[in-house]
Design a protein around this motif. Sequence first.
Motif, PDB file in Angstrom:
ATOM      1  N   HIS A 110     -19.138  50.320  -7.518  1.00  0.00           N
ATOM      2  CA  HIS A 110     -19.554  48.996  -7.972  1.00  0.00           C
ATOM      3  C   HIS A 110     -18.855  47.929  -7.132  1.00  0.00           C
ATOM      4  O   HIS A 110     -17.617  47.928  -7.011  1.00  0.00           O
ATOM      5  CB  HIS A 110     -19.209  48.816  -9.452  1.00  0.00           C
ATOM      6  CG  HIS A 110     -19.594  47.483 -10.001  1.00  0.00           C
ATOM      7  ND1 HIS A 110     -20.858  47.221 -10.494  1.00  0.00           N
ATOM      8  CD2 HIS A 110     -18.889  46.318 -10.135  1.00  0.00           C
ATOM      9  CE1 HIS A 110     -20.914  45.974 -10.909  1.00  0.00           C
ATOM     10  NE2 HIS A 110     -19.740  45.396 -10.696  1.00  0.00           N
ATOM     11  N   LEU A 111     -19.629  47.028  -6.562  1.00  0.00           N
ATOM     12  CA  LEU A 111     -19.090  45.944  -5.762  1.00  0.00           C
ATOM     13  C   LEU A 111     -18.944  44.692  -6.615  1.00  0.00           C
ATOM     14  O   LEU A 111     -19.850  44.353  -7.376  1.00  0.00           O
ATOM     15  CB  LEU A 111     -20.005  45.646  -4.568  1.00  0.00           C
ATOM     16  CG  LEU A 111     -20.273  46.810  -3.619  1.00  0.00           C
ATOM     17  CD1 LEU A 111     -21.211  46.368  -2.502  1.00  0.00           C
ATOM     18  CD2 LEU A 111     -18.976  47.353  -3.039  1.00  0.00           C
ATOM     19  N   MET A 112     -17.805  44.029  -6.481  1.00  0.00           N
ATOM     20  CA  MET A 112     -17.542  42.812  -7.242  1.00  0.00           C
ATOM     21  C   MET A 112     -16.731  41.862  -6.375  1.00  0.00           C
ATOM     22  O   MET A 112     -16.418  42.171  -5.226  1.00  0.00           O
ATOM     23  CB  MET A 112     -16.773  43.125  -8.521  1.00  0.00           C
ATOM     24  CG  MET A 112     -15.422  43.777  -8.294  1.00  0.00           C
ATOM     25  SD  MET A 112     -14.317  43.641  -9.710  1.00  0.00           S
ATOM     26  CE  MET A 112     -14.020  41.873  -9.764  1.00  0.00           C
ATOM     27  N   SER A 163     -18.526  36.126  -9.564  1.00  0.00           N
ATOM     28  CA  SER A 163     -18.489  37.415  -8.876  1.00  0.00           C
ATOM     29  C   SER A 163     -19.886  37.964  -8.607  1.00  0.00           C
ATOM     30  O   SER A 163     -20.785  37.854  -9.449  1.00  0.00           O
ATOM     31  CB  SER A 163     -17.703  38.424  -9.724  1.00  0.00           C
ATOM     32  OG  SER A 163     -17.740  39.720  -9.154  1.00  0.00           O
ATOM     33  N   ILE A 164     -20.046  38.613  -7.461  1.00  0.00           N
ATOM     34  CA  ILE A 164     -21.246  39.414  -7.252  1.00  0.00           C
ATOM     35  C   ILE A 164     -21.169  40.650  -8.139  1.00  0.00           C
ATOM     36  O   ILE A 164     -20.105  40.990  -8.663  1.00  0.00           O
ATOM     37  CB  ILE A 164     -21.412  39.826  -5.774  1.00  0.00           C
ATOM     38  CG1 ILE A 164     -20.281  40.784  -5.338  1.00  0.00           C
ATOM     39  CG2 ILE A 164     -21.475  38.613  -4.864  1.00  0.00           C
ATOM     40  CD1 ILE A 164     -20.554  41.486  -4.023  1.00  0.00           C
ATOM     41  N   HIS A 165     -22.272  41.341  -8.323  1.00  0.00           N
ATOM     42  CA  HIS A 165     -22.298  42.583  -9.108  1.00  0.00           C
ATOM     43  C   HIS A 165     -23.425  43.435  -8.551  1.00  0.00           C
ATOM     44  O   HIS A 165     -24.590  43.154  -8.728  1.00  0.00           O
ATOM     45  CB  HIS A 165     -22.480  42.300 -10.603  1.00  0.00           C
ATOM     46  CG  HIS A 165     -23.344  41.109 -10.887  1.00  0.00           C
ATOM     47  ND1 HIS A 165     -22.897  39.818 -10.757  1.00  0.00           N
ATOM     48  CD2 HIS A 165     -24.620  41.009 -11.289  1.00  0.00           C
ATOM     49  CE1 HIS A 165     -23.851  38.976 -11.055  1.00  0.00           C
ATOM     50  NE2 HIS A 165     -24.926  39.672 -11.371  1.00  0.00           N
ATOM     51  N   SER A 166     -23.027  44.456  -7.863  1.00  0.00           N
ATOM     52  CA  SER A 166     -23.960  45.338  -7.188  1.00  0.00           C
ATOM     53  C   SER A 166     -23.312  46.705  -7.082  1.00  0.00           C
ATOM     54  O   SER A 166     -22.145  46.864  -7.432  1.00  0.00           O
ATOM     55  CB  SER A 166     -24.296  44.774  -5.804  1.00  0.00           C
ATOM     56  OG  SER A 166     -25.254  45.561  -5.150  1.00  0.00           O
ATOM     57  N   GLY A 167     -24.064  47.698  -6.606  1.00  0.00           N
ATOM     58  CA  GLY A 167     -23.452  49.010  -6.493  1.00  0.00           C
ATOM     59  C   GLY A 167     -24.316  50.021  -5.788  1.00  0.00           C
ATOM     60  O   GLY A 167     -25.519  49.811  -5.599  1.00  0.00           O
ATOM     61  N   CYS A 168     -23.679  51.128  -5.413  1.00  0.00           N
ATOM     62  CA  CYS A 168     -24.363  52.230  -4.750  1.00  0.00           C
ATOM     63  C   CYS A 168     -23.834  53.544  -5.329  1.00  0.00           C
ATOM     64  O   CYS A 168     -22.619  53.727  -5.436  1.00  0.00           O
ATOM     65  CB  CYS A 168     -24.109  52.172  -3.240  1.00  0.00           C
ATOM     66  SG  CYS A 168     -25.037  53.402  -2.294  1.00  0.00           S
ATOM     67  N   GLY A 169     -24.732  54.443  -5.715  1.00  0.00           N
ATOM     68  CA  GLY A 169     -24.328  55.680  -6.360  1.00  0.00           C
ATOM     69  C   GLY A 169     -24.491  56.905  -5.484  1.00  0.00           C
ATOM     70  O   GLY A 169     -25.124  56.866  -4.426  1.00  0.00           O
TER      71      GLY A 169
END
Length: 294
Positions: free
Chosen positions: A234-236, A259-265
């Motif tokens: 999770h990117l923040m 904050s940004i809120h994104s992610g890669c699984g």
Amino acid sequence: MAIASKTEAGVSQLLEYRIQPDPVRTRNMDTADLRGHYLMERVFEPGRLNYYYLDYDRAIIGGAIPLDRPLRLEPDQNSMAAESFLERRELGVINIGGPGRISVDGADIAMATEDALYVGRGVAEVLFASDDPARPARYYLASYPAHTAYPTNHHTTAQANRLPLGSKETCNERVIHQFIHPDGIKSCQLVMGFTRLAPGSVWNTMPCHTHSRRSEVYMYYDIGEGDGNSFVVHLMGEPDQTRALIVRDGQAVVSPAWSIHSGCGTANYNFIWAMGGENQVFANMDLVPMGDLI
């Protein structure tokens, strides 16, 4: 008929009252500090109803897995000073487990997998139950203060507003399911739904954004086999001060307005998003150009 009397039900517990740090302090945090302030690791525990109180927009985030007896939602007197949990609050619930029932002031509501329920201000008693303890319901809870009362409202997954986004080429093909929003279930400030990524897609919320008028919480679920080997990165953080958190199945991350809120699984997954604050319009966000991320 109510699911159970008060004496038969287990009660909820506040795990932690969190005063969230500002962006300046966040820039200097190590991994343990970031996880301790922004990650909620114990949302779900069998036979318990846990919740966290966040000072961002006074959000409460929790989870309930009832087994052989129901679980009752109770206020924490030190942080809430209320006779009932919903005395001055509203509540959104999404079931990500087996079938169950939620009793709202004595009225039972059947909850299938990925059904959503909104419970308005002023409800005195909420009880969570599973139909089969061997395949229990898994209720995710999000609550915010409410200035008026809206009626209890139940929607199935088929009733959610579906918003397809992304593409296979960018590995972010996904469908947003909106439940509690201005054109769906009415609420005071809570906005809530879930996003399902298609097989082969791993990125969420990219291009990313911030929204200065509300905070948000992501709860990731259906990540791999739940064996701990699958996770989401999770990117923040601020766009020019990004940070990363390893998030596993059933854990939640709070996203401040800045904050940004994104992610890669490691594979495709789902996540529930819940927002509260000044503005309920889903598309009201501040897009961050990809070239500005550092």
